[in-house]
Design an enzyme around this catalytic site. Structure first.
Site, mmCIF file in Angstrom:
data_model
loop_
_atom_site.group_PDB
_atom_site.id
_atom_site.type_symbol
_atom_site.label_atom_id
_atom_site.label_comp_id
_atom_site.label_asym_id
_atom_site.label_seq_id
_atom_site.Cartn_x
_atom_site.Cartn_y
_atom_site.Cartn_z
ATOM 1 N N GLU A 20 0.972 -1.154 -0.155
ATOM 2 C CA GLU A 20 0.154 0.372 -0.367
ATOM 3 C C GLU A 20 0.294 1.630 0.035
ATOM 4 O OE1 GLU A 20 -3.083 -0.088 0.020
ATOM 5 O OE2 GLU A 20 -3.342 -2.038 -0.271
ATOM 6 N N TYR A 103 -6.077 6.295 3.931
ATOM 7 C CA TYR A 103 -6.407 5.269 2.808
ATOM 8 C C TYR A 103 -5.981 4.206 3.303
ATOM 9 C CZ TYR A 103 -6.166 2.447 -1.186
ATOM 10 O OH TYR A 103 -5.657 1.818 -1.984
ATOM 11 N N ASP A 121 -9.982 4.951 -2.732
ATOM 12 C CA ASP A 121 -8.646 6.021 -3.219
ATOM 13 C C ASP A 121 -9.898 6.799 -4.634
ATOM 14 O OD1 ASP A 121 -9.650 3.524 -5.390
ATOM 15 O OD2 ASP A 121 -7.961 2.872 -5.305
ATOM 16 N N CYS A 175 -14.208 1.360 -14.771
ATOM 17 C CA CYS A 175 -14.943 2.383 -14.771
ATOM 18 C C CYS A 175 -14.001 3.663 -14.388
ATOM 19 C CB CYS A 175 -15.972 2.543 -13.645
ATOM 20 S SG CYS A 175 -16.701 4.035 -13.003
ATOM 21 N N CYS A 181 -18.882 1.017 -20.105
ATOM 22 C CA CYS A 181 -20.343 1.395 -19.532
ATOM 23 C C CYS A 181 -20.822 -0.938 -20.423
ATOM 24 C CB CYS A 181 -20.817 2.156 -19.989
ATOM 25 S SG CYS A 181 -20.419 3.638 -18.806
ATOM 26 N N CYS A 190 -26.687 2.613 -12.203
ATOM 27 C CA CYS A 190 -25.413 3.463 -12.499
ATOM 28 C C CYS A 190 -26.444 4.715 -13.262
ATOM 29 C CB CYS A 190 -24.574 3.403 -13.602
ATOM 30 S SG CYS A 190 -23.478 4.463 -13.579
#
Length: 277
Positions: A20, A103, A121, A175, A181, A190
């Site tokens: 991370e 985060y 994020d 996305c 999509c 959505c």
């Protein structure tokens, strides 16, 4: 889902924490080989806590933002000092560690320990903005995002952690800035799709462009060039070796002094320069 090595079963909490920290503002493809090499050399916090700083900076290499390397070492020291060498599992305790922000703390709690906590994020924000708010761009991070993302999470902690990974993957692979999509599994619910997939306003585009940090010609680039010289040297280097990397003397001097201030370089008594010892 991308086969990222730190998602493999049996990955230690320390390995998740390292992944991370390394992945902050750095593409995953660049992180993977560095992560593997780092953990081969320092598989536990106790190993990193006693590592020489110059060796830590050399191992960090070209990942960028090298202060993260020293902060990770400080983090390892605290884990050894305060937690018997074991990465803590709860968000608040993780937040008390050097170099661990909101985060990162939540990501470690969720992905290493299966905690039910929202992990947000830029990829998750992009999904959130489009799916729930009908907005094309992810915009800036907001505290309210935590509560909104938590609505996505199942009650069961293990399933919630899996959902957090799924949301991040959805934002990273489907996305995206230019969304796909037609293959999105939640496109039918959505808000952005339902609104006709509106493009952002000109002022939104301008604001997004301002938030993108350029690199070429910046002090950050000069700092990186200076560090390259210091990392490659087996002994302290003369000022002339640093002067050769950038023509603008004023900018070069400013970058060098910032490295000294950040503890990423040090000057020897005879006026030469080296990585911190």
């Amino acid at each position: 889902m991308r086969p990222l090595p730190w998602r493999e079963e049996g990955t230690s909490p320390w390995a998740v924490l390292v992944s991370e920290v390394m992945s902050q503002q750095t593409p995953v493809a660049r992180v993977i080989p560095s992560w593997r090499a780092w953990l081969e050399k320092w598989p536990t916090p106790a190993d990193l806590a006693v590592a020489p700083k110059d060796e830590v900076l050399r191992m960090w290499g070209k990942l960028g933002y090298p202060r993260r390397a020293l902060r990770l070492r400080e983090c390892a020291e605290k884990i050894v000092e305060k937690h018997d060498g074991e990465v803590p599992s709860d968000v608040d305790t993780l937040l008390a560690l050097p170099g661990v922000g909101d985060y990162t703390a939540r990501a470690v709690a969720a992905f290493a320990f299966g905690a039910r906590t929202p992990v947000v994020d830029i990829n998750v924000r992009r999904v959130l903005r489009r799916h729930r708010q009908g907005t094309y761009l992810p915009g800036i991070a907001k505290r309210a995002d935590m509560a909104l993302v938590e609505e996505f999470l199942p009650f069961d902690p293990t399933t919630a952690a899996e959902t957090s990974v799924a949301l991040m993957e959805l934002g990273a692979t489907v996305c995206r800035t230019t969304p796909e999509c037609e293959v999105c599994p939640i496109a039918t619910s959505c808000a952005w799709v339902a609104a006709g997939r509106p493009e952002p306003e000109d002022h939104e585009i301008a604001a997004a462009k301002r938030r993108v940090q350029k690199f070429e010609g910046t002090d950050r680039q000069v700092r990186g060039l200076l560090l390259d010289v210091l990392r490659a040297a087996n002994s302290p280097v003369e000022q002339a070796a640093l002067d050769a990397v950038w023509d603008d003397a004023h900018q070069r001097s400013r970058a060098l002094f910032s490295l000294l201030d950040d503890g990423l370089a040090e000057q020897t008594p005879d006026g030469r320069f080296q990585l911190p010892s």
